[in-house]
Scaffold this motif. Structure first.
Motif, short mmCIF file in Angstrom:
data_model
loop_
_atom_site.label_atom_id
_atom_site.label_comp_id
_atom_site.label_asym_id
_atom_site.label_seq_id
_atom_site.Cartn_x
_atom_site.Cartn_y
_atom_site.Cartn_z
N MET A 47 1.00 -14.16 1.47
CA MET A 47 0.97 -13.92 2.91
C MET A 47 2.00 -12.83 3.23
N VAL A 48 1.73 -12.06 4.30
CA VAL A 48 2.58 -10.91 4.63
C VAL A 48 2.96 -10.92 6.09
N THR A 49 4.25 -10.62 6.36
CA THR A 49 4.70 -10.36 7.72
C THR A 49 5.63 -9.15 7.69
N GLY A 50 5.71 -8.46 8.81
CA GLY A 50 6.55 -7.27 8.88
C GLY A 50 5.69 -6.02 8.98
N ALA A 51 6.17 -4.93 8.40
CA ALA A 51 5.44 -3.68 8.45
C ALA A 51 4.06 -3.84 7.82
N GLY A 52 3.07 -3.27 8.46
CA GLY A 52 1.70 -3.43 7.99
C GLY A 52 1.28 -2.46 6.92
N GLY A 53 2.19 -1.51 6.57
CA GLY A 53 1.81 -0.53 5.58
C GLY A 53 3.01 0.18 4.99
N ILE A 54 2.76 0.93 3.94
CA ILE A 54 3.76 1.79 3.32
C ILE A 54 3.17 3.19 3.28
N GLY A 55 3.82 4.13 3.96
CA GLY A 55 3.22 5.45 4.10
C GLY A 55 1.92 5.32 4.86
N SER A 56 0.86 5.87 4.33
CA SER A 56 -0.44 5.80 4.99
C SER A 56 -1.33 4.71 4.42
N GLU A 57 -0.78 3.85 3.54
CA GLU A 57 -1.57 2.79 2.92
C GLU A 57 -1.19 1.44 3.52
N SER A 58 -2.19 0.63 3.86
CA SER A 58 -1.92 -0.69 4.42
C SER A 58 -1.48 -1.64 3.31
N ILE A 59 -0.64 -2.61 3.69
CA ILE A 59 -0.18 -3.61 2.72
C ILE A 59 -1.37 -4.37 2.14
N HIS A 60 -2.34 -4.69 3.00
CA HIS A 60 -3.50 -5.46 2.53
C HIS A 60 -4.25 -4.70 1.44
N THR A 61 -4.46 -3.40 1.65
CA THR A 61 -5.15 -2.60 0.64
C THR A 61 -4.31 -2.46 -0.62
N LEU A 62 -2.99 -2.31 -0.46
CA LEU A 62 -2.12 -2.21 -1.62
C LEU A 62 -2.15 -3.48 -2.45
N LEU A 63 -2.20 -4.64 -1.79
CA LEU A 63 -2.29 -5.90 -2.53
C LEU A 63 -3.61 -6.00 -3.30
N LYS A 64 -4.66 -5.46 -2.73
CA LYS A 64 -5.93 -5.43 -3.45
C LYS A 64 -5.86 -4.47 -4.64
N ASP A 65 -5.12 -3.36 -4.47
CA ASP A 65 -4.91 -2.45 -5.60
C ASP A 65 -4.17 -3.16 -6.72
#
Length: 258
Positions: A47-65
């Motif tokens: 589960m994630v809280t806080g900033a929704g992304g790093i640079g132009s990539e969303s945390i959700h997509t990064l976790l899928k990566d």
């Protein structure tokens, strides 16, 4: 802002979150995904809280990566492939830190403030654990265990106020206002330490069925959403549909509500 809730009992752990994401522009979107099964087929979720992304990539997509790396389905990340018979929750937390902080956040100036709560079962273990990885701008400590196999109960993060009042009997600003009314900071902290055990409202038992833990997690998220909605002075940064997942020893990671 957001609200994350985990309920850990004998039978497993339940994860629940709202779906609001707020941005510096003032926009709030109510369809963010904050829970992910970090390896499909394994009893582990994040589960994630806080900033929704790093640079132009969303945390959700990064976790899928990262999930793709763990499975090595693209054949390009053999060193990242997860051994499904030997992994630990701690080792997955270390990989989370390496990928999100060292590989992603640091090259972007290490300005990301994000908390990741990792819940589930290490390979071959009988009871779930809960760990956290905290990206705190230029710093990211090693993964920390907040509930070992033999620790149970509720944990919440993001928007604290409603559940702090409900469970602890005191708001998050108790110390501040105690000082305002004449106490020293040390006296205020000592008084809070004495009051919380007396005011604490026990809402779970370790032996409760997983379905009751699911309903409790939903109630706690709904309570926070309602509190924020009707609070006149608070920004409306919690809300939207609720996501809920359960993780148990035999059924693994299962979506309850998306």
């Amino acid at each position: 802002m957001t609200v994350l809730v985990s309920v850990k009992i004998n039978d497993g752990v339940v994860m629940a979150a709202d779906s609001a994401s707020s941005f510096a522009s003032g926009m709030v979107y109510n369809n963010s995904h904050k829970i992910i099964n970090i390896y499909e087929g394994l009893p582990v979720g994040v589960m994630v809280t806080g900033a929704g992304g790093i640079g132009s990539e969303s945390i959700h997509t990064l976790l899928k990566d990262l999930r793709l790396r763990f499975s090595n389905k693209d054949g390009m990340h053999e060193m990242w492939q997860l051994d499904t018979t030997l992994y630990t929750i701690e080792s997955i937390g270390a990989r989370l830190r390496q990928f999100l902080f060292e590989e992603k956040s640091v090259p972007h100036g290490a300005t990301t403030w994000t908390k990741l709560r990792l819940c589930g079962y290490s390979a071959g273990r009988p009871i779930a654990e809960v760990w956290e990885v905290n990206l705190m701008g230029p710093d990211c400590p090693p993964p920390a265990c907040i509930q070992s196999e033999h620790e149970f109960g509720l944990r919440w993060d993001g928007e604290y106020e409603a559940l702090d009042r409900l469970v602890f009997g005191l708001g998050t600003r108790f110390n501040e206002f105690a000082v305002k009314h004449g106490m020293t900071p040390d006296q205020a902290a000592a008084l809070r330490e004495k009051l919380v055990p007396d005011l604490y409202e026990l809402l779970f038992v370790e032996a409760m069925p997983i379905q009751d833990a699911i309903e409790l997690a939903r109630y706690l998220v709904e309570t926070t959403i309602g509190f924020i909605k009707y609070s006149v002075g608070r920004p409306k940064v919690v809300g939207g549909p609720i996501e809920i997942a359960s993780i148990t020893k035999h059924e693994g990671f299962q979506w309850v509500q998306r």
